[in-house]
Design a protein around this motif. Sequence first.
Motif: not given
Length: 269
Positions: A1-6, A75-76, A189-191, A265-268
């Motif tokens: 699962m390389p694309s999923i963070p640790l 990731q953020a 948190g996502f919202t 935080f990296k806000r996208w």
Amino acid sequence: MPSIPLVTRNLLIINIILFIAKQFLPLDDLLSLHFPTSVHFRPYQFITHMFMHANLMHIFFNMFALVSFGGILEQAWGAKRFFLFYIICGLGAAIFQLGANYYEYYGLVQNIKHLGIQSGLLNHIFNLDLGNVRTGGDYLQMIEPYLKSINFNIDLINEQDIVSMFKATSIVQGGMLGASGAIYGIMVGFTIMFPNAELMIMFIPFPIKAKILFPIIILMDLFSGVTGVSLFGGGNVAHFAHVGGAVTGLILFYLWKNKGLTNNFKRWN
């Protein structure tokens, strides 16, 4: 699962391992969160319950949401901050649900207070294995020997008393399990981080922004928790745990914001 963070990946693996293990081992009594007066209650269950799931559909939707939204938040925010957020939201969900359960339980105990049964015996009765109990008559027959042991007059118990005692027994013996409370915190948190993210959900043929979709879901849970009318289908849903996880996530995020901890935080968009 390389694309999923640790952290997200490890949470996913632990949940899957425990779900497989419970198919062969009696883990529910051990790891699900029980009412504090239950003989099965252990303090560590505040943590372990969020890694247990009732069935395949339960774990699928929770883990799908964990990977879809939790991975982005990790990731953020970074691994440590995300893991702390996840666990605290799960704890908040548990506290909210136990609070709601205790409120109902206290009312039921007050309903039968006129019977004069001592709290110790009452709690012992509430911990009796319900087994094949299906009706009020079955329940009365089950508890009768214990009441007779204190020379209690069974004729004093009316139908409403039996209903109250049975409901209280169900609360004491009910176990709370699932990552849903933590997942609802992640949704909040996502919202906050990505309010304009457009999401597709089943049976709706157009995308809905996170800032619209998730508040609606949380309000539906609040309605179901207050009224007892499930809008999600099926029963045994811990609606107040969902709301509790969301509220905890909201409070925690803004506590971090007030302390300046969200500045990095990296806000996208």
